[in-house]
Structure formats: structure tokens, C-alpha cells
Design a protein around this motif. Structure first.
Motif, PDB file in Angstrom:
ATOM      1  N   CYS A   2       0.833  -1.201   0.000  1.00 32.29           N
ATOM      2  CA  CYS A   2       0.000   0.000   0.000  1.00 32.29           C
ATOM      3  C   CYS A   2       0.866   1.248   0.000  1.00 32.29           C
ATOM      4  CB  CYS A   2      -0.908  -0.022   1.222  1.00 32.29           C
ATOM      5  SG  CYS A   2      -2.074   1.337   1.291  1.00 32.29           S
TER       6      CYS A   2
ATOM      7  N   TYR B  65      -0.793  -0.662   8.474  1.00 36.55           N
ATOM      8  CA  TYR B  65      -2.166  -1.152   8.513  1.00 36.55           C
ATOM      9  C   TYR B  65      -2.214  -2.644   8.870  1.00 36.55           C
ATOM     10  CZ  TYR B  65      -2.545  -3.699   4.001  1.00 36.55           C
ATOM     11  OH  TYR B  65      -2.444  -4.616   2.976  1.00 36.55           O
TER      12      TYR B  65
ATOM     13  N   ARG C 130     -11.847  -1.264  -8.081  1.00 36.35           N
ATOM     14  CA  ARG C 130     -10.985  -0.090  -7.908  1.00 36.35           C
ATOM     15  C   ARG C 130      -9.833  -0.083  -8.919  1.00 36.35           C
ATOM     16  NH1 ARG C 130     -11.125   2.601  -2.721  1.00 36.35           N
ATOM     17  NH2 ARG C 130     -12.696   1.712  -1.324  1.00 36.35           N
TER      18      ARG C 130
ATOM     19  N   THR D 101      -5.901   1.380  -2.954  1.00 41.62           N
ATOM     20  CA  THR D 101      -6.573   2.339  -2.087  1.00 41.62           C
ATOM     21  C   THR D 101      -5.526   3.270  -1.496  1.00 41.62           C
ATOM     22  OG1 THR D 101      -6.355   1.195   0.051  1.00 41.62           O
ATOM     23  CG2 THR D 101      -8.150   0.478  -1.396  1.00 41.62           C
ATOM     24  N   THR D 102      -5.969   4.326  -0.871  1.00 42.44           N
ATOM     25  CA  THR D 102      -5.057   5.208  -0.160  1.00 42.44           C
ATOM     26  C   THR D 102      -4.551   4.521   1.106  1.00 42.44           C
ATOM     27  OG1 THR D 102      -6.826   6.198   1.143  1.00 42.44           O
ATOM     28  CG2 THR D 102      -6.294   7.241  -0.982  1.00 42.44           C
TER      29      THR D 102
ATOM     30  N   ARG E  12      -4.605   5.920   3.987  1.00 37.22           N
ATOM     31  CA  ARG E  12      -5.612   6.243   5.003  1.00 37.22           C
ATOM     32  C   ARG E  12      -6.729   5.204   5.011  1.00 37.22           C
ATOM     33  NH1 ARG E  12      -6.943  10.918   7.660  1.00 37.22           N
ATOM     34  NH2 ARG E  12      -5.395  12.055   6.427  1.00 37.22           N
ATOM     35  N   ASN E  13      -7.176   4.794   3.821  1.00 36.27           N
ATOM     36  CA  ASN E  13      -8.218   3.781   3.719  1.00 36.27           C
ATOM     37  C   ASN E  13      -7.745   2.455   4.307  1.00 36.27           C
ATOM     38  OD1 ASN E  13      -9.029   1.268   1.870  1.00 36.27           O
ATOM     39  ND2 ASN E  13     -10.830   2.603   2.046  1.00 36.27           N
TER      40      ASN E  13
ATOM     41  N   ARG F 217      -7.509   2.692   8.129  1.00 32.83           N
ATOM     42  CA  ARG F 217      -8.845   2.724   8.720  1.00 32.83           C
ATOM     43  C   ARG F 217      -9.466   1.323   8.730  1.00 32.83           C
ATOM     44  NH1 ARG F 217     -10.870   6.240   5.639  1.00 32.83           N
ATOM     45  NH2 ARG F 217     -11.941   4.865   4.182  1.00 32.83           N
ATOM     46  N   GLU F 218      -9.363   0.613   7.614  1.00 40.46           N
ATOM     47  CA  GLU F 218      -9.951  -0.727   7.562  1.00 40.46           C
ATOM     48  C   GLU F 218      -9.170  -1.706   8.435  1.00 40.46           C
ATOM     49  OE1 GLU F 218     -11.005  -2.339   3.828  1.00 40.46           O
ATOM     50  OE2 GLU F 218     -12.017  -0.527   3.124  1.00 40.46           O
TER      51      GLU F 218
END
Length: 494
Positions: free
Chosen positions: A396, A406, A443, A474-475, A477-478, A481-482
Motif C-alpha cells: 500500500c 495497517y 478499484r 486504495t489510499t 488512510r483507507n 482505517r480498515e
């Protein structure tokens, strides 16, 4: 011989394996063993020692978010500094004592009756673990090109992942195969000492000017005394890299003009460095920037203007005992062959070891027959108590530490729930895995990989089936968060 029992076996003592161990220790797990085939920790930063080795994104971003390093000597730190940082982290967070080196894992098999993983080592012994985590990295299996005659070369052969410091390159006639990110760093260094350097290029690479600078001791002291100052610099570098990823990779159709601008910057950089029109054309990629990882250098292009450096773009027919013969019949005599040919990404790395889960499901075979996939980039159905940190859709952003950030949050949430329920097993559901795969597939349509012109890029981002399943589209941040909020019922926990 009795089988050793552990709560957790982690395969790989690089930054990924250390991050996993740190997160688990924070949760109270201590019966952990970290296995690595090398003789020391650090992963790629231990294996790679070639001249010019450095991180290719700012060091402020290429580090654990919870352990900033105030002692970077440059914005783009050298390989030896990254190795030192790894040693510092291992000691500070007490993970070194869990490590076993010179230990090669061959396979792992889920024992349904015992509800444990049986991990087979190359020395014939077996370890048993409740949980298995593979942190073998994305770039861990060196690739040697299948070129006729290469095994019969009489001179010295050096792969960049096994650099021979004892070999004197001064005055040598060197042939170098490969022009990827490693070559961008190595070629300028070799050009300083060798007698002649012939670089064999299959695919040119986008190279942008490198905004690098030294960090003075005074600034280092400031960062040590005021960590928020370094956090501020990291905020800037994180933001810039995040912006580049968002516009150049994740949303290519909407920001194509910016990608064209980035390619124009590389072209200007190339024009300033090289006045020979024909040479510039040979070094100009035909694919969009971002299709494969671009690089940064202020002296890569200039190296090809030196009288002792020659760029060869005609394909290689064979390697003779004393040189390389191209497909047009020309032969260049060399005494040293350098292989900057990267890694076997998909064939040997997904997975890096044989892993057999529930009902005899072989992970490598299943991936190749059912598409490469992994829920949140870490879990696969029918593989209980198993997390793979180098999986499809795992990587990522542009920093490996974004990935680790993450993934550590995912581990914390998952293992925390296992503890709360006093459970012993977890397994991602088929439904959750399918939902995540469908989301990633959708995506990908607006990324540079599918919406851009990537034909001819020969990018390792693409798997053998032509799907761009290495990067999570994805970013950061995404993903973070997940990692902290994914639905707990996406796992069967018992």
C-alpha cells in the motif's frame, strides 16, 4: 526428536517480521520464534550491500511510525543506515531474542486434528505453532535470467543480492544485465571505477531528478529533542507520496495531465543530462509513468555519457565463456558479469514457501487456479490461524512501512478479539474474502495499470495472468482505517 512447540512462528526477520513480533508482544504473546534463512536480521537491507544502495523514498516515511529515527544522515538514507535502524528496533523492542538465523523454512501444513501448524525446516526438523505468520517480503527470491550459456561464463558473476565486496572492479570489463531501480543506483558507482561497462537494457525506466540533501548533526539533535519537528517533516513527505499515489496511480484517468507533466519532468532531466538524441531515445520508456516503479537519480543518465559506459538495447542471444553475444551477432568481451535482474516475484514468491491449509488446499496452486487474492492483503479462506504479510493486494502506498502500519493494526484487532473470546482459531470467511476481492477488482479499473498505457512495461506489479494484484488500489488512510475497523464477523473465531 521431539517437535518444538510455539504459540507463534514468524517466517522472516526483516521489517515485516519484526513489526509482527512487536505487535504480538504488545498483546502479551511471548512464546514467539522468528525464523530467517540469512545469518542476521534486516531482510532486504541485510541481503543487499551493492555500492550506491539507498532507500528510494524519503527516510522519514520509510520507518515505523511509532519509532522515528532522528539520526538519518540524508533525506534518502543509505542501505547501511537502514540496516542499523533495523538492529536498533530489534534491540529496543526486545525481538532479537526470538530470532533464529540460518534457518530455512521449506513448508507449513495445517494439522486439523491438533489445530496447529506443522512447520518443516530444511534440516529435517519440524516446529509446531498455534499461529503462523509469513513475512518473507515481496522481493526475497533473486532472479537469475535463463540465458543460454550463462552457467558456462568463465569470469566472475555477481548478483546484486549477493554482492561480493572482495571482488575488485577497478579496470574491469563489466557486462551488466538489467536497468531497474537497483541498476539506477549501481551504474553510476560502477562507472567510476571499471574500465568498460556495457549495460544490457530490456526495458527503460522513468528516472526523475532526486531532491536529496544531507541532514546536519544540529538538525539530528533537534529531531531527537523535539520529535514533533521530525513528525512535521514526515507529515510533508507522507503527504507528497500520498498525493503522487492518489493522482498518478489510483485515479489515473482523472489526473492524466499530471502524469504527463511528471513524464515531461523526466524527459527534461534526461535532455539536460544527455545531448545525444539517439541515446536519449533508447533510454525513453514507451509506457506511462507508474506502470512500473519509477526511480530517482541525479547521475544515472549522465553515466551513459561517459566514454567507458555503453548502453546495449539489442537482445542477448547467449553468454560465451568470455563475453556476451547479442541477437545481431555482435560480441562484447567481458571478465565480470553483474546481474541486476531483480526477483522472481510471482513464480517463487507467492508464496515463498509451500503452505497447505484446511482440506489439503495448497496456497500457491489455489492462487494460480482461482486468481491471486487475500482479504485485506493478509488472510486467505481455508488457511486458519495464518497471516501472510506479502500477499496479493497487500502493498500500500510507496513505502513498505505504510503496508506494515495497517497490517499491524489488523493483527492487533484480530488477535485482540481472539484473546477477548478466549478462542484458539480464526479464519476469514469466503464471503468476506469475495467481497474484498470484488472491491479491489473494481478499484483497479481506474488505476494506471488498467487505464494507462502499460504495454511493454514488463512490470512486476502484474501477475502472470496480467492482473495488477500486487498493490492495494486504495489510499494509505483507507488501508489503515480498515485495518482498525474491519468487521470482526469477517472472521470465524472459535
Amino acid at each position: 526428536m521431539s517437535t518444538e512447540q510455539f504459540e507463534v512462528v514468524i517466517v522472516g526477520a526483516g521489517f515485516g517480521g519484526m513489526g509482527a513480533a512487536i505487535e504480538l508482544k504488545k498483546l502479551g504473546y511471548d512464546d514467539i520464534v522468528v525464523l530467517d534463512r540469512e545469518d542476521d536480521l534486516g531482510g532486504t537491507w541485510h541481503v543487499n550491500r551493492y555500492p550506491g544502495l539507498a532507500v528510494d523514498i524519503p527516510s522519514t516515511t520509510y520507518s515505523y511510525w511509532f519509532e522515528p529515527n532522528p539520526n538519518w544522515s540524508r533525506l534518502f538514507a543509505t542501505g547501511s543506515e537502514l540496516k542499523g535502524y533495523a538492529e536498533h528496533v530489534a534491540d529496543k523492542y526486545d525481538v532479537r531474542r526470538h530470532m533464529r538465523f540460518n534457518t530455512t523454512v521449506q513448508s507449513a501444513r495445517w494439522d486439523e486434528e491438533a489445530q496447529r501448524w506443522q512447520v518443516s525446516l530444511s534440516d529435517g526438523t519440524t516446529l509446531s505453532a498455534r499461529y503462523l505468520i509469513t513475512a518473507t517480503g515481496f522481493l526475497s527470491q533473486p532472479h537469475t535470467p535463463d540465458i543460454p550459456g550463462i552457467a558456462g561464463f568463465d569470469g566472475k558473476v555477481v548478483h546484486t543480492t549477493a554482492w561480493d565486496d572482495s571482488h575488485d572492479f577497478h579496470g574491469r570489463r563489466v557486462g551488466m544485465i538489467g536497468t531497474g531501480a537497483t541498476a539506477v543506483q549501481l551504474i553510476p558507482e560502477l562507472a567510476k571505477t571499471v574500465g568498460a561497462l556495457t549495460v544490457y537494457q530490456r526495458t527503460p525506466i522513468w528516472v526523475a531528478p532526486k531532491l536529496d540533501f544531507g541532514i546536519s548533526p544540529a538538525v539530528q539533535r533537534l529531531f531527537a529533542r523535539m520529535p514533533l519537528a521530525q513528525r512535521g517533516l514526515r507529515y510533508v513527505t507522507d503527504g507528497l507520496l500520498g498525493f503522487m499515489t492518489f493522482v498518478g496511480i489510483l485515479n489515473f484517468p482523472y489526473f492524466r495531465r499530471l502524469s504527463i507533466g511528471a513524464m515531461d519532468l523526466c524527459k527534461i532531466h534526461r535532455f539536460i543530462s544527455i545531448r545525444d538524441k539517439e541515446l536519449r531515445a533508447k533510454l525513453t520508456p514507451s509506457y506511462d509513468i507508474g506502470c512500473k516503479r519509477p526511480s530517482w537519480s541525479n547521475d544515472y543518465y549522465r553515466s551513459f555519457t561517459k566514454p567507458n559506459v555503453h548502453l546495449e538495447t539489442v537482445g542477448i542471444e547467449r553468454v560465451d565463456p568470455d563475453g556476451i553475444v547479442t541477437t545481431d551477432g555482435r560480441k562484447t568481451e567481458i571478465d565480470t558479469l553483474v546481474l541486476a535482474t531483480g526477483f522472481d516475484m510471482w513464480e517463487a514468491n507467492f508464496p515463498a514457501i509451500e503452505i497447505v491449509g484446511r482440506n489439503g488446499r495448497n496456497l500457491g496452486k489455489w492462487w494460480r487456479e482461482n486468481r491471486f487474492q487475500a482479504y485485506q492483503g493478509v488472510s486467505v479462506p481455508a488457511f486458519p490461524n495464518f497471516l501472510s504479510l506479502a500477499s496479493p493486494y497487500a502493498f500500500c502506498g510507496l513505502s513498505f512501512f505504510n503496508t506494515m502500519e495497517y497490517q499491524m493494526r489488523h493483527m492487533g484487532r484480530l488477535f485482540g478479539e481472539v484473546q477477548r473470546r478466549n478462542a484458539t482459531t480464526f479464519e476469514v470467511t469466503e464471503a468476506a474474502n469475495t467481497r474484498f476481492l470484488d472491491d479491489m477488482t473494481k478499484r483497479l479499473d481506474r488505476t494506471v495499470f488498467y487505464a494507462g498505457q502499460c504495454a511493454g512495461s514488463r512490470s512486476y506489479y502484474f501477475n502472470p495472468s496480467g492482473e495488477a494484484t500486487l498493490l492495494r488500489p486504495t489510499t494509505v488512510r483507507n488501508a489503515v482505517r480498515e485495518g482498525a475497523r474491519f468487521p470482526l464477523d469477517d472472521y470465524e473465531i472459535a
